[in-house]
Design a protein around this motif. Structure first.
Motif, PDB file in Angstrom:
ATOM      1  N   GLY A 148      76.123  23.824   6.220  1.00  0.00           N
ATOM      2  CA  GLY A 148      76.832  23.923   4.943  1.00  0.00           C
ATOM      3  C   GLY A 148      76.557  25.194   4.186  1.00  0.00           C
ATOM      4  O   GLY A 148      77.060  25.399   3.076  1.00  0.00           O
ATOM      5  N   THR A 149      75.762  26.062   4.767  1.00  0.00           N
ATOM      6  CA  THR A 149      75.404  27.327   4.137  1.00  0.00           C
ATOM      7  C   THR A 149      76.585  28.303   4.163  1.00  0.00           C
ATOM      8  O   THR A 149      77.289  28.405   5.164  1.00  0.00           O
ATOM      9  CB  THR A 149      74.207  27.952   4.897  1.00  0.00           C
ATOM     10  N   LYS A 150      76.806  29.011   3.051  1.00  0.00           N
ATOM     11  CA  LYS A 150      77.820  30.058   3.016  1.00  0.00           C
ATOM     12  C   LYS A 150      77.289  31.275   3.761  1.00  0.00           C
ATOM     13  O   LYS A 150      76.090  31.604   3.678  1.00  0.00           O
ATOM     14  CB  LYS A 150      78.171  30.444   1.585  1.00  0.00           C
ATOM     15  N   ILE A 151      78.170  31.969   4.481  1.00  0.00           N
ATOM     16  CA  ILE A 151      77.750  33.083   5.328  1.00  0.00           C
ATOM     17  C   ILE A 151      78.387  34.378   4.851  1.00  0.00           C
ATOM     18  O   ILE A 151      79.607  34.484   4.714  1.00  0.00           O
ATOM     19  CB  ILE A 151      78.131  32.828   6.801  1.00  0.00           C
ATOM     20  N   LEU A 152      77.530  35.375   4.593  1.00  0.00           N
ATOM     21  CA  LEU A 152      77.963  36.726   4.265  1.00  0.00           C
ATOM     22  C   LEU A 152      77.537  37.656   5.393  1.00  0.00           C
ATOM     23  O   LEU A 152      76.558  37.382   6.097  1.00  0.00           O
ATOM     24  CB  LEU A 152      77.320  37.215   2.960  1.00  0.00           C
ATOM     25  N   ALA A 153      78.234  38.758   5.560  1.00  0.00           N
ATOM     26  CA  ALA A 153      77.827  39.762   6.541  1.00  0.00           C
ATOM     27  C   ALA A 153      78.341  41.124   6.100  1.00  0.00           C
ATOM     28  O   ALA A 153      79.350  41.221   5.401  1.00  0.00           O
ATOM     29  CB  ALA A 153      78.353  39.416   7.935  1.00  0.00           C
ATOM     30  N   SER A 154      77.634  42.164   6.532  1.00  0.00           N
ATOM     31  CA  SER A 154      77.953  43.528   6.116  1.00  0.00           C
ATOM     32  C   SER A 154      78.833  44.236   7.137  1.00  0.00           C
ATOM     33  O   SER A 154      78.638  44.098   8.354  1.00  0.00           O
ATOM     34  CB  SER A 154      76.675  44.337   5.913  1.00  0.00           C
ATOM     35  N   ALA A 155      79.778  45.015   6.619  1.00  0.00           N
ATOM     36  CA  ALA A 155      80.669  45.822   7.453  1.00  0.00           C
ATOM     37  C   ALA A 155      80.637  47.259   6.964  1.00  0.00           C
ATOM     38  O   ALA A 155      80.598  47.517   5.757  1.00  0.00           O
ATOM     39  CB  ALA A 155      82.093  45.284   7.382  1.00  0.00           C
ATOM     40  N   THR A 156      80.683  48.194   7.906  1.00  0.00           N
ATOM     41  CA  THR A 156      80.717  49.618   7.532  1.00  0.00           C
ATOM     42  C   THR A 156      82.055  50.261   7.845  1.00  0.00           C
ATOM     43  O   THR A 156      82.253  51.436   7.546  1.00  0.00           O
ATOM     44  CB  THR A 156      79.596  50.394   8.246  1.00  0.00           C
ATOM     45  N   THR A 157      82.968  49.501   8.453  1.00  0.00           N
ATOM     46  CA  THR A 157      84.328  49.975   8.722  1.00  0.00           C
ATOM     47  C   THR A 157      85.292  48.803   8.534  1.00  0.00           C
ATOM     48  O   THR A 157      84.879  47.640   8.513  1.00  0.00           O
ATOM     49  CB  THR A 157      84.487  50.508  10.166  1.00  0.00           C
ATOM     50  N   VAL A 158      86.574  49.125   8.452  1.00  0.00           N
ATOM     51  CA  VAL A 158      87.587  48.075   8.347  1.00  0.00           C
ATOM     52  C   VAL A 158      87.602  47.230   9.614  1.00  0.00           C
ATOM     53  O   VAL A 158      87.756  45.999   9.561  1.00  0.00           O
ATOM     54  CB  VAL A 158      88.977  48.685   8.084  1.00  0.00           C
TER      55      VAL A 158
END
Length: 348
Positions: A148-158
């Motif tokens: 049930g945890t919300k997930i974020l992640a980093s992107a350096t390009t589209v």
């Protein structure tokens, strides 16, 4: 109009305190949560036992959502010949600092998200988990989603942002080239990287999920610029390096307050991965990016003894002084004051 990010994450402010391994523990996380932001705990350098204890410590201190951040890199095999080649290159520094090169630790440094970490997330169910360097393999990612945890992640390009959205992340952090610390790049090359205020509107146009601006967000004015370009929220890291609750070393704090902080560069010398920090002797004399450096995170085994010995002599010339391009805007004070001043521009 309600803010999509605060509705998603449950925090009061559309601000994420960037996870900064090596310069913080749960104390900064707690302070950020108390200020209304989403506090973050960097977990890549924590053992499973330490991770479990830190999450419980945050829970005991605040009744608020917080983020636990993990690295999702693929651990490389140790290439003994390459390690010895790099060690030979740095041998003059070892001699200068009186270090015995025969006693270098052989650990793996920062650890990727694995089964032990997934079990802790499944047990303790923090509100948010974020990933750097892409995402873990599908089975582990599914285990996080099932908690049930919300997930974020980093992107350096589209392209990276689209890939993350296709994998089902709840929000994407657009990490511009200005950002301090390690680049989250996992499907791109450094020559493809762009600044936050070019990357942000492109990712905003490409995705329907919330987008968080990261890199160069250091005060109310830069926060307002991010909002104008379509960010649903901001992530701040370098702006908090001088906070009372950060564990930034005295040498690092001094460097941040000197004119030299105006000069940062990407380097692979310290960990093997590209990261932005204040330029010092180690970077100047070896070129910020060197082809012989072992891959991330193995290079740390060779650079860490230099850092330790130099710092004991009061020198930061071999230390990874991670900082973004807007480091000169960082100021001392409580984390709450820094967060509120920065957030005021976003909510204007």
């Amino acid at each position: 109009m309600p803010n999509r990010l605060t509705q998603l994450l449950g925090c009061r402010l559309p601000v994420i305190q960037a996870p900064m391994a090596g310069v913080q523990n749960s104390r900064l996380t707690i302070a950020a949560c108390r200020a209304g932001a989403l506090g973050s705990l960097p977990a890549a350098m924590l053992s499973p036992e330490q991770l479990h204890a830190e999450i419980l410590a945050i829970r005991a201190a605040v009744d608020a959502p917080f983020n636990v951040n993990f690295f999702a890199h693929r651990q490389p095999e140790t290439d003994t010949d390459k390690m010895q080649q790099w060690l030979a290159k740095l041998a003059p520094y070892y001699r200068e600092l009186g270090i015995d090169a025969d006693n270098i630790a052989q650990g793996n440094g920062r650890q990727p998200f694995g089964a032990a970490q997934a079990e802790i997330i499944a047990e303790l169910k923090p509100a948010v988990v974020s990933f750097h360097f892409g995402l873990p393999e599908a089975g582990l990612l599914q285990q996080v989603k099932q908690s049930g945890t919300k997930i974020l992640a980093s992107a350096t390009t589209v392209d990276e942002a689209r890939w993350l959205a296709e994998k089902g992340v709840d929000a994407v952090i657009a990490q511009g080239l200005e950002a301090g610390g390690h680049r989250s790049m996992f499907r791109s090359q450094v020559h493809e990287q762009v600044g936050t205020f070019a990357l942000l509107p492109q990712i905003r146009a490409a995705l329907n999920v919330p987008v968080i601006a990261a890199g160069g967000i250091s005060n109310a004015a830069t926060a307002h610029a991010a909002q104008t370009l379509g960010a649903d929220g901001i992530q701040i890291g370098t702006a908090l390096l001088l906070a009372d609750e950060a564990d930034t070393s005295p040498l690092h704090r001094t460097a941040l307050q000197n004119p030299c902080a105006q000069t940062t560069a990407l380097t692979n010398l310290f960990s093997g991965g590209l990261a932005r920090g204040i330029v010092n002797r180690f970077m100047r004399e070896n070129g910020c990016i060197h082809p012989d450096v072992p891959p991330f995170p193995l290079a740390q085994n060779v650079s860490a003894p230099l850092r330790s010995a130099a710092e004991k002599q009061g020198s930061d010339e071999f230390s990874p002084l991670w900082a973004g391009q807007n480091a000169p805007l960082a100021r001392s004070g409580s984390a709450a004051d820094i967060i509120m001043e920065t957030a005021s521009g976003f909510m204007a």
